[in-house]
Design a protein around this motif. Structure first.
Motif, mmCIF file in Angstrom:
data_model
loop_
_atom_site.group_PDB
_atom_site.id
_atom_site.type_symbol
_atom_site.label_atom_id
_atom_site.label_comp_id
_atom_site.label_asym_id
_atom_site.label_seq_id
_atom_site.Cartn_x
_atom_site.Cartn_y
_atom_site.Cartn_z
ATOM 1 N N UNK A 63 -27.554 10.698 57.264
ATOM 2 C CA UNK A 63 -26.795 11.164 58.421
ATOM 3 C C UNK A 63 -25.750 10.137 58.850
ATOM 4 N N UNK A 64 -26.073 8.862 58.675
ATOM 5 C CA UNK A 64 -25.119 7.809 58.981
ATOM 6 C C UNK A 64 -23.891 7.867 58.084
ATOM 7 N N UNK A 65 -24.102 8.159 56.800
ATOM 8 C CA UNK A 65 -22.986 8.306 55.860
ATOM 9 C C UNK A 65 -22.071 9.447 56.284
ATOM 10 N N UNK A 66 -22.681 10.558 56.718
ATOM 11 C CA UNK A 66 -21.890 11.703 57.167
ATOM 12 C C UNK A 66 -21.075 11.340 58.410
ATOM 13 N N UNK A 67 -21.733 10.678 59.374
ATOM 14 C CA UNK A 67 -21.034 10.267 60.595
ATOM 15 C C UNK A 67 -19.920 9.271 60.280
ATOM 16 N N UNK A 68 -20.179 8.365 59.334
ATOM 17 C CA UNK A 68 -19.180 7.360 58.962
ATOM 18 C C UNK A 68 -17.935 8.019 58.368
#
Length: 301
Positions: A63-68
């Motif tokens: 999810x962090x990769x998506x937000x990034x």
């Protein structure tokens, strides 16, 4: 869902780009506690964690990769808007901010960037010199327009940028005139057990040079190593050892430092790249700069 807090998102974005809260705190000039707290508020707003904590390291989760990826696009678009508004309505100087890898010869950067003044009268050039990691981090947060580098971006980099090949060439070796005279005839074997001045550990040139020496069974005596290429030339001029530079600046080195060519090789390749957030170069200062850089390098070969 509550309105997104873009300050929180920006702190998350810089932390993910830098790889740690400690580095982000230096970049943002904020305490680590402040940044950690702001990221925590962002995670609370989203309802899930963005990082996996592995010891002292922060690793983006799925999810962090998506937000990034979304954050990167948001801040890229904001930077583009800022440049467009300034360019259309200020009518004043256009700031062009460039980064130069510290291992690159400064005369090479000078020859490239002075074309900015020849092409556009309203350019204000801002040059920053540092290592590749620091400069690409600034490129990621839109503090730089381009970076002049001796290596491309590495695969898997979090920085959304592209490596544009300017060109490649060989390497030339120099020494004070009386020393060069004794080394020319049997080059490169003559470099065996000779005092040598070498670039710093992070330099691509150093890595390629040592590989070349090993292949030829040449063992120079490393007298000194320098991060600053200009300092290397000054010590070479004083007779403390042989040094090398890209062949593209050979004439400048012999004239400026009163040294003599020992020999040259194309077995060692010096590459030059322009790193840009644009896949297709569009910046009004970058397009002529890139064309001028390619012509300069091609002319020197």
């Amino acid at each position: 869902m509550a309105q997104l807090n873009y300050n929180h998102l920006y702190y998350f974005y810089v932390t993910a780009t830098e790889g740690s809260i400690a580095k982000a705190s230096k970049q943002l000039n904020l305490t680590s506690q402040t940044i950690s707290g702001q990221i925590g508020l962002l995670e609370n707003a989203f309802g899930f964690l963005l990082f996996d904590r592995v010891g002292k390291k922060l690793i983006l989760n799925e999810r962090g990769e998506l937000a990034y990826n979304y954050a990167r696009d948001i801040f890229d678009l904001g930077n583009e808007l800022q440049h467009t508004i300034k360019g259309q309505y200020q009518g004043a100087q256009q700031v062009f901010t460039v980064g130069v890898i510290d291992a690159l010869p400064k005369v090479l950067a000078f020859d490239l960037f002075r074309s900015c003044f020849d092409e556009q009268n309203n350019i204000r050039l801002v040059c920053k010199e540092s290592d590749l990691d620091s400069l690409t981090a600034e490129l990621a947060v839109n503090k730089l327009d381009v970076v002049l580098s001796d290596r491309p971006l590495q695969p898997g980099s979090h920085v959304k940028a592209y490596s544009h090949v300017i060109g490649e060439g060989g390497v030339s070796f120099f020494a004070r005139k009386d020393i060069a005279t004794t080394l020319k005839d049997n080059f490169p074997a003559s470099l065996h057990h000779q005092p040598f001045l070498i670039s710093g550990e992070k330099s691509v040139q150093r890595q390629n040079l040592m590989t070349w020496f090993d292949a030829l069974n040449i063992q120079p005596i490393i007298k000194a190593e320098f991060e600053d290429s200009a300092l290397t030339k000054l010590f070479g001029q004083a007779g403390y050892g042989v040094f090398c530079t890209p062949s593209s600046i050979e004439q400048h080195v012999t004239e400026q430092y009163d040294v003599e060519l020992v020999g040259r090789t194309t077995d060692i390749k010096e590459h030059l790249y322009l790193l840009s957030p644009e896949r297709k170069l569009k910046h009004p200062a970058v397009v002529p700069l890139f064309a001028h850089a390619k012509s300069l390098v091609a002319k020197a070969l």
